[in-house]
Design a protein around this motif. Sequence first.
Motif, PDB file in Angstrom:
ATOM      1  N   TYR A   1      40.675  26.906  32.643  1.00 33.78           N
ATOM      2  CA  TYR A   1      40.675  28.355  32.843  1.00 33.78           C
ATOM      3  C   TYR A   1      42.087  28.914  32.690  1.00 33.78           C
ATOM      4  O   TYR A   1      42.308  29.910  31.994  1.00 33.78           O
TER       5      TYR A   1
ATOM      6  N   ASN B   1      45.342  33.108  46.581  1.00 30.78           N
ATOM      7  CA  ASN B   1      43.881  33.148  46.475  1.00 30.78           C
ATOM      8  C   ASN B   1      43.349  34.409  45.803  1.00 30.78           C
ATOM      9  O   ASN B   1      42.143  34.522  45.576  1.00 30.78           O
ATOM     10  N   ASP B   2      44.226  35.340  45.496  1.00 24.26           N
ATOM     11  CA  ASP B   2      43.799  36.594  44.882  1.00 24.26           C
ATOM     12  C   ASP B   2      44.392  36.820  43.499  1.00 24.26           C
ATOM     13  O   ASP B   2      43.734  37.368  42.617  1.00 24.26           O
ATOM     14  N   TYR B   3      45.640  36.415  43.317  1.00 20.99           N
ATOM     15  CA  TYR B   3      46.334  36.727  42.067  1.00 20.99           C
ATOM     16  C   TYR B   3      47.062  35.517  41.495  1.00 20.99           C
ATOM     17  O   TYR B   3      47.365  34.559  42.190  1.00 20.99           O
TER      18      TYR B   3
ATOM     19  N   HIS C   1      36.932  39.587  28.571  1.00 21.58           N
ATOM     20  CA  HIS C   1      37.203  40.434  29.728  1.00 21.58           C
ATOM     21  C   HIS C   1      38.694  40.495  30.059  1.00 21.58           C
ATOM     22  O   HIS C   1      39.116  41.301  30.860  1.00 21.58           O
TER      23      HIS C   1
ATOM     24  N   ALA D   1      39.264  33.017  36.061  1.00 21.81           N
ATOM     25  CA  ALA D   1      38.153  32.076  36.211  1.00 21.81           C
ATOM     26  C   ALA D   1      36.861  32.609  35.600  1.00 21.81           C
ATOM     27  O   ALA D   1      35.796  32.530  36.203  1.00 21.81           O
ATOM     28  N   LEU D   2      36.935  33.137  34.398  1.00 16.22           N
ATOM     29  CA  LEU D   2      35.749  33.656  33.720  1.00 16.22           C
ATOM     30  C   LEU D   2      35.219  32.675  32.682  1.00 16.22           C
ATOM     31  O   LEU D   2      34.592  33.064  31.714  1.00 16.22           O
TER      32      LEU D   2
ATOM     33  N   LYS E   1      43.220  28.031  47.042  1.00 14.54           N
ATOM     34  CA  LYS E   1      42.115  27.407  46.321  1.00 14.54           C
ATOM     35  C   LYS E   1      42.610  26.668  45.078  1.00 14.54           C
ATOM     36  O   LYS E   1      43.618  27.032  44.485  1.00 14.54           O
TER      37      LYS E   1
ATOM     38  N   LYS F   1      44.343  39.081  38.308  1.00 15.11           N
ATOM     39  CA  LYS F   1      43.438  38.618  39.351  1.00 15.11           C
ATOM     40  C   LYS F   1      42.889  37.235  39.009  1.00 15.11           C
ATOM     41  O   LYS F   1      42.560  36.960  37.861  1.00 15.11           O
ATOM     42  N   ARG F   2      42.755  36.405  40.028  1.00 17.24           N
ATOM     43  CA  ARG F   2      42.211  35.068  39.808  1.00 17.24           C
ATOM     44  C   ARG F   2      40.789  35.115  39.295  1.00 17.24           C
ATOM     45  O   ARG F   2      40.368  34.269  38.497  1.00 17.24           O
ATOM     46  N   ASP F   3      40.029  36.109  39.730  1.00 15.32           N
ATOM     47  CA  ASP F   3      38.640  36.225  39.279  1.00 15.32           C
ATOM     48  C   ASP F   3      38.573  36.409  37.768  1.00 15.32           C
ATOM     49  O   ASP F   3      37.642  35.928  37.123  1.00 15.32           O
ATOM     50  N   ASN F   4      39.546  37.112  37.199  1.00 17.97           N
ATOM     51  CA  ASN F   4      39.566  37.309  35.745  1.00 17.97           C
ATOM     52  C   ASN F   4      39.938  36.032  35.015  1.00 17.97           C
ATOM     53  O   ASN F   4      39.446  35.765  33.910  1.00 17.97           O
TER      54      ASN F   4
END
Length: 267
Positions: free
Chosen positions: A73, A216-218, A254, A247-248, A67, A242-245
């Motif tokens: 970010y 895609n995860d880290y 966080h 992309a905050l 992705k 983590k990528r989710d962290n």
Amino acid sequence: AVQGILNERRHGIHVARVENREYQFSGLLKCRLCGHTLCGTKTYSHDLAYSQYVCCARQSKERCSVKALREDYLEGYIYRLFTKCLLYGETLDGFCELVRSLYIREYDKLKEDFERINARIEAINNDIEQSRLEMQSEDYGRLRVYNAEIIATKERERRELTYERQVAEERIVHFPKFNAKKVARSATAYHKALEENKDNPRKIWLELINRIVVDNDYIRVVINVNRLIGTELPITLTVLEKRDNVALKNEWKHLPTTFQQVTVEVA
């Protein structure tokens, strides 16, 4: 063609264009899925433009599925990682202790390599001696030519290993002594430089960051710890997030605020 692009933008379709401008992390981002570099692009959505990184193999025959990663970010996360965690005054002692453990590990690795080469040379010497004894034996007279070839091959290998041993020995001799105060001073200097060059810290990123590996995860940030120690040897530390962290958006609260909260992979 221009009208087509305008129509796509008008309908909210993402259009990525690789630009010539220099992105903050150009050349540092690597795709973990296919091994290609991630390229900086300008993307438009609903008349809003932002920069992102996409795998260079995304539009090729390989069709990499990693992705895209927004530049703002990533930049926010990397800046906070260094200024509020790794090089931060309150957590600097813990970081220096980890750097020290990396230093010791690298030094031990050099000694192990030296001992391994020595053991290999000793084994070759034994093989050569055995072949020479066999050449002198009447029972093995018919194998004289064969043993001569073995000796010649072993001697070439010994010369190569002798050179490797010399290089390994020089690395051990010239390996810099660990100096915790020097590491702390270097970390503090980099921290100050980042704060003073917040608008354009690319030059500092190129010194501190070896590479950033993305899937895609880290996101794995590989840091040039050798810069802090003062050696050209490739001593690195990998910080995993983590990528989710990442992309905050701007909710950086966080993200890790202390060194103890960072997940670390030691190479």
